[in-house]
Structure formats: C-alpha cells, structure tokens
Design an enzyme around this catalytic site. Structure first.
Site, short mmCIF file in Angstrom:
data_model
loop_
_atom_site.label_atom_id
_atom_site.label_comp_id
_atom_site.label_asym_id
_atom_site.label_seq_id
_atom_site.Cartn_x
_atom_site.Cartn_y
_atom_site.Cartn_z
N CYS B 249 0.91 -1.22 -0.03
CA CYS B 249 -0.24 0.01 -0.07
C CYS B 249 0.83 1.25 -0.07
CB CYS B 249 -1.13 0.06 1.08
SG CYS B 249 -0.27 0.03 2.85
N ARG B 254 -2.02 -0.73 5.75
CA ARG B 254 -3.29 -1.47 5.01
C ARG B 254 -3.24 -2.77 4.28
NH1 ARG B 254 -4.84 3.72 1.65
NH2 ARG B 254 -2.72 4.15 1.70
#
Lengths: 148, 308
Positions: B249, B254
C-alpha cells in the site's frame, strides 16, 4: 529561561513548550492528552460551514481547522473526532498558542515549532508532521485574509 | 499453552479460524491464563483514553521501528519489548486497534516475522468493541515480565523488499491495497497535509487494485469466506492457492490487513507484504511504474533479463 539557540516564541507557545520540556519523556503523552481534552468546541457560525473540512483520505484523521483574522487578531479554531486524541491535542496546542496573537506574530511562529516541544521520541516526527501541517495551513489562511 | 480457539461458527469456515476472535469471545476470555491483549493504533494517545481491560499497548512508531535503520527491532529488542508487556514465547496474543485494525494487523505481521506462534486479531477491532458498548478502562496494567527468547527475524517468508518485488513482476499476483485515486496516480498528496513525500504517482506494473476496505463488512469484521473468495480468487483477482502473492500500500499497514486475510482466512500459503510500499517504490531510482487504470506490463528490460 534563556535559550540562545531557540527561536523566539510568543508567550503562550513558549509556556506550552516549557510545560512539555519540564516533564520526563513518557509523561509528555499525558500532557498531550490533557491538551486534547481542552480543545474548545467550534463557534456556532463554523459548525455548519462547509468548505472548512479538508478531508484527509485514509491513514490520517479528518481535522477541520481555521485561522480567523479579526481586526488583525488571529483566532484558531479546530475540530477532530474523539477517536483521534493526538490530532485533537495538536489542534488544542495551536488553538491555545495562536489565538489572540497578531497576524504578524502568527506568521513569525517558526515552522519547526512542532519539533521544539519534546515530543519527537514519544510521538514520532511523522506524526508531528500533522501539527506542522495545521500550522502551515493556519499561516496560509492568515495570509489569504490579509490579502483579501 | 495456547488459549482455546474461538468456536464461533462463522469463523470456522476460514482456513485458519484460530487466527480470529470475536468480541464476545474476548470479553469472556479476558482472564484466560496465557492470553495477553495488545492494542496497536494509528493514534499514539488512543490507548490512554481508554482500552480493553488488561490490554497493553505497543506502538508501531515508537516501539516497533528503529528510526536510524528504517527497519524493525532486532531479536534482542523484540524479546525485551514483549517480555516487558508480560508476553512469553507461548503466550496467546490478541491484537486490536483503531482504523479497522490496520495497525493491529501490521503489528501481527511484525510479530509473525519473529515467528510468534499464536497471534490473533480481534475481528472488528477497537471500533466494534466500542460500538457494542463494551468495557474500557484507563488503568494501565503492570504485568510480571514474560520470558522471551532472542529470535532472529525472518525477512524472507512474509516480507518482500523492493528487489523481491522487481523479481516478482510477471511471475505472480501483486495486490495494491490503496484507494483507486492513489492507484491511478491521480492523487499524490493533499495540500498542507503531512505525507511521506512521494515523487511519482501510480502503481507497480502488473498490480491489481483491491482497496483494503473491500475485505470488510460494514461493522469492520472480515467478510465471510465465500465473499472473500469471490474478491481475491475465482471471479475476482483469480489468485490460485499455490500462487506467490505480494501485497503493498503506501507504508505497508493497510496491506497487512489484506495480507492477513489472504494468508489466514483464505489459506494462501505464500503471501508476502512489501512494507517499503509506495513510499519507497514511488521514489526509487530505476524502477518502473504504471499510471492510470491499466495494470501495466512488465518492462521489456526486466522480462528480457529474466528470459536470458
């Protein structure tokens, strides 16, 4: 207290800085938490004003902040969600430290102020960028109102 | 001695049901011996405002990272950190945190690099616990120190570096977990907001974009297995059980959330997280990017050198 290396700060910001530096590093988080609880609410006229919210996508918390100039005196207002106490703490420091200053005093606040209050290790420089961003934006808003 | 597995039926369908616990189960098992609850948040102060009773805090910036090396703790540092939180090598760790468990998943991933056996996520994270009106406390526990050995971090099985990603291009799935605007390169940063500072916008060629939130239901819990299969496997990305997969990410948090889903909920064996992510790739010298909606091709130079 004299500190030849430190840039001159307005009184309120200087007091905030000394409050933080007087504490051992770990306890500084508690002081930041106290600041987060002291963040004043928005005045009613800003509560519903659209356009103040510059939304941050993903990883960071949405914060609304505005530096209002009234007769050359600055008031800094900000709001951030309860679940973002660090952001609220940063906003509260600026609300208490900038409000009541003249426009020139605000523009003269050193950009590195967030790095001067002893939080680099307890909070981390990347997170302190959040406060630096708010300060930069406040100055920009002051400049825009002066130019208007 | 690991704590028992949460027997909730909806977890049983996952490849590794022992990796998730429900809020109900955790509330009933807070006093289970050998179980330590750890909160990991984006916000460094959130734990101090109130946390799950008995939970200790581990912060990704100030506890897990060594700023000078831009790397994680070494074995000695990790042993000291976990022992100080009352964690031993055989402790069952339940992680939870803010922002839909991004940082909790990231911490779980780092713990996995050190081979900690029993690391679980609280499904739904801090948000769900709070939304259900469950107990929070500001009491900070002072646990008796755990006994933790110095373990060498494994940087090859679950972690990918930039060079690994370059070698991976064209050989296996690459999943970009960021928002569609970050993927296309339309968004680099927001004015006056703190960013790591990336020079180029776009994605790693061949990466498919599946934003992290695709994997969760409205309450922040992971979607049922059949729905996850439809997103990542047949009918979706088409990932095969024996594929080698890399997730990334912007800074790797994430993508830890999706790494966890692919690895433990769908049971894909070989999934690595690229923690350098776009912050490194977007700035790196002599690495290709793709902009726009197209996934992009493996650059000829790379494909050629591999064939040669």
């Amino acid at each position: 207290m004299t500190d030849a290396a430190a840039p001159v700060l307005p009184d309120a910001l200087s007091e905030i800085r000394e409050e933080f530096l007087a504490l051992p590093e770990r306890e500084r988080l508690q002081l930041l938490l106290e600041f987060s609880r002291e963040l004043p609410g928005l005045p009613e006229r800003y509560e519903s004003m659209p356009g103040l919210l510059e939304r941050v996508e993903e990883c960071q918390s949405p914060v609304r902040a505005f530096a209002e100039v009234d007769d050359d005196v600055v008031h800094f207002y900000a709001t951030a969600p309860e679940e973002a106490p660090t952001t609220r703490g940063f906003a509260s420091i600026l609300a208490q430290g900038l409000s009541g200053l003249t426009t020139q005093q605000v523009l003269d606040v050193p950009d590195e102020f967030p790095l001067m209050i002893g939080l680099n290790r307890a909070v981390s420089p990347l997170r302190l960028n959040g406060m630096a961003g708010m300060l930069t934006r406040a100055k920009r808003q002051v400049r825009e109102q002066l130019a208007a | 001695m690991p704590a028992p597995t949460d027997p909730t039926p909806r977890l049983a369908e996952y490849a590794h049901p022992e990796r998730l616990v429900t809020t109900d189960w955790l509330a009933a098992n807070l006093d289970t011996p050998g179980l330590v609850v750890v909160e990991s948040d984006e916000d460094v102060l959130l734990y101090e405002t109130g946390h799950i009773p008995g939970a200790v805090k581990i912060d990704w910036h100030t506890d897990l990272l060594q700023p000078v090396e831009r790397d994680y703790l070494d074995g000695a540092g990790f042993a000291e950190l976990l022992a100080s939180r009352g964690i031993s090598r055989d402790t069952t760790i339940v992680l939870y945190g803010d922002k839909n468990n991004w940082w909790a998943a990231y911490t779980a991933w780092v713990f996995t690099l050190f081979g900690h056996e029993d690391v679980r996520l609280l499904d739904g994270g801090r948000n769900l616990w709070v939304a259900e009106g469950r107990e929070l406390t500001t009491d900070v526990p002072s646990p008796a120190p755990g006994v933790y050995p110095e373990v060498e971090r494994d940087d090859t099985t679950f972690r990918a570096f930039k060079e690994d990603v370059l070698a991976h291009l064209g050989t296996g799935p690459l999943v970009d977990i960021r928002s569609p605007q970050e993927y296309t390169g339309e968004r680099l940063h927001i004015p006056d907001y703190p960013e790591e500072g990336v020079l180029r916008g776009g994605h790693i060629p061949t990466a498919r974009n599946v934003p992290w939130a695709t994997a969760v239901a409205a309450d922040g819990t992971y979607k049922p297995r059949t729905e996850l299969e439809a997103i990542y496997r047949e009918g979706g990305l088409g990932i095969q059980a024996d594929d080698s997969v890399i997730t990334y990410c912007r800074i790797g948090e994430r993508s830890s959330h999706t790494w966890f889903a692919l690895k433990y909920l769908l049971g894909i064996e070989d999934v690595r997280n690229y923690d350098g992510s776009w912050t490194e790739w977007g700035n790196a010298v002599r690495v290709p990017i793709a902009a726009g909606d197209e996934v992009g091709d493996v650059p000829a130079a790379l494909a050629g050198s591999r064939a040669a």
